[in-house]
Enzyme design. Structure first.
Site, short mmCIF file in Angstrom:
data_model
loop_
_atom_site.label_atom_id
_atom_site.label_comp_id
_atom_site.label_asym_id
_atom_site.label_seq_id
_atom_site.Cartn_x
_atom_site.Cartn_y
_atom_site.Cartn_z
N ASN A 98 1.84 7.77 8.51
CA ASN A 98 1.80 6.36 8.12
C ASN A 98 0.70 5.56 8.80
O ASN A 98 0.56 4.36 8.55
CB ASN A 98 3.16 5.69 8.40
CG ASN A 98 4.29 6.34 7.63
OD1 ASN A 98 5.26 6.81 8.20
ND2 ASN A 98 4.14 6.44 6.31
N ARG A 117 7.75 -1.78 12.48
CA ARG A 117 6.66 -0.82 12.70
C ARG A 117 5.29 -1.49 12.86
O ARG A 117 4.30 -0.79 13.08
CB ARG A 117 6.63 0.22 11.56
CG ARG A 117 7.90 1.09 11.52
CD ARG A 117 7.72 2.35 10.68
NE ARG A 117 6.74 3.26 11.25
CZ ARG A 117 6.39 4.43 10.70
NH1 ARG A 117 6.95 4.81 9.56
NH2 ARG A 117 5.49 5.20 11.28
N ARG A 171 7.50 0.64 0.13
CA ARG A 171 6.84 0.10 1.33
C ARG A 171 5.45 -0.43 0.97
O ARG A 171 5.10 -1.55 1.29
CB ARG A 171 6.71 1.17 2.39
CG ARG A 171 8.03 1.77 2.86
CD ARG A 171 8.74 0.83 3.80
NE ARG A 171 9.93 1.46 4.37
CZ ARG A 171 9.93 2.25 5.44
NH1 ARG A 171 8.82 2.49 6.09
NH2 ARG A 171 11.06 2.78 5.88
N HIS A 200 8.63 6.70 0.74
CA HIS A 200 7.20 7.01 0.82
C HIS A 200 6.94 8.16 -0.15
O HIS A 200 7.78 9.06 -0.28
CB HIS A 200 6.79 7.52 2.22
CG HIS A 200 6.69 6.46 3.26
ND1 HIS A 200 7.15 6.63 4.56
CD2 HIS A 200 6.16 5.21 3.23
CE1 HIS A 200 6.91 5.54 5.26
NE2 HIS A 200 6.32 4.67 4.49
N CYS A 296 5.37 13.87 7.44
CA CYS A 296 5.37 12.55 8.09
C CYS A 296 4.85 12.60 9.51
O CYS A 296 4.31 11.62 10.01
CB CYS A 296 6.79 11.99 8.22
SG CYS A 296 7.76 11.85 6.75
#
Ligand code: ARG
Length: 306
Positions: A98, A117, A171, A200, A296
């Site tokens: 990310n 985040r 997101r 995601h 991830c």
């Protein structure tokens, strides 16, 4: 700051060596050390802070063991790894997919949709600038403020088709896909994500080195499925089951003919073996408690267009 560098491949097999030899560089992957990982908030339906709180020390030890196993699996699959330190209070930094979108030595750093985040943005920018200083990247920029985009988790480079597959609707926002297209000057195929369980794109979509795409159809809107079908012929569509997707096995790291993933149900293992891929499983249960799997936990630094 880079803690360590592992040089792979440790035991890459001959076909991997051939695969790696064909690309300009050996895969180079950033990981984030799990020292500050925990599950303390909920921003996706998989996250279980209650389970974590029942045994924080036990889960932290298990997370360390899982991380070490993933690191080994990636190195043995031929990757060179850069392990970067995390930041206290930012437990999800262990998911650097990310952090940014990177192609051709140019990086664009994420803007997180979730307030929890946003504190990761600065440390990721610093880490990537560190790679510029080391000569591994040329340029690092950021998405415009308010243009939410959560990095390579929602923008996956498909080397076979020379396109980005970009997820939006959970997101990342659709407008960010236009920014991506302008910044990289590459085609972007936009895929709207239908459910918060697959928040995601990397949780439900994985292009493979042979041109196949492993994906979980119920995660997508009808329009997104039509886009996938338009680009990927039926014989290259590998449909994951609900069980495969819930085991975070679509969230996989493909290096040559190896696919590194969480502990895999028979279905997905058979699907990939049938196409000549080697599945390398790692117990990632502590990270699945946060809604993340193998992909991830990685950020490819060396992706390049041909
Ligand atoms: N807890 C993290 C979040 O919800 C997990 C992120 C997983 N990353 C990914 N690329 N799918 O943001």
């Amino acid at each position: 700051m880079t803690l360590t560098e592992d040089a792979g491949p440790i035991d890459a097999r001959p076909d991997d060596a051939a695969e790696i030899g064909r690309s300009a560089t050996q895969p180079r992957i950033m990981l984030v050390d799990p020292a500050h990982f925990d599950v303390s908030y909920v921003i996706n339906p998989w996250m279980q802070p209650g389970a974590w709180a029942a045994d924080p020390a036990g889960h932290a030890a298990a997370a360390r063991a899982s991380f070490d196993a993933l690191r080994r699996a990636l190195a043995e699959s031929g990757a060179t790894l850069d392990v970067v330190e995390g930041v206290a209070g930012q437990p999800d930094m262990v998911f650097p997919a990310n952090a940014a979108v990177i192609l051709d030595r140019r990086a664009i750093v994420a803007r997180f949709a979730c307030a929890e985040r946003r504190g990761e943005e600065r440390p990721y920018l610093d880490a990537l600038e560190g790679f510029v200083a080391r000569g591994l990247l040329d340029e690092v920029t950021t998405f415009p403020e308010g243009c939410f985009q959560e990095g390579a988790g929602d923008a996956i480079w498909d080397a076979s088709r020379q396109v980005f597959w970009a997820g939006y609707g959970q997101r990342s926002i659709r407008a960010a896909t236009d920014t991506l297209e302008r910044f990289f000057g590459k085609p972007v195929s936009r895929l709207e994500l239908a459910t918060d369980r697959f928040y995601h794109l990397d949780t439900c979509f994985c292009p493979l080195s042979g041109g196949e795409v492993l994906f979980y159809p119920p995660a997508f809107t009808e329009a997104a499925l039509a886009v996938i079908h338009a680009h990927v012929p039926p014989e290259q569509r590998l449909e994951a089951s609900a069980e495969d997707a819930a085991a975070f096995c679509v969230n996989a790291v493909n290096i040559g003919r190896t696919v590194v993933m969480a502990r895999a149900p028979d279905h997905v293992r058979g699907l990939l073996a049938g196409r000549g891929y080697r599945v390398r499983e790692v117990d990632l249960d502590p990270f699945i408690l946060s809604g993340g799997g193998a992909y991830c936990m990685t950020l490819r630094l060396d992706r390049s267009s041909t």
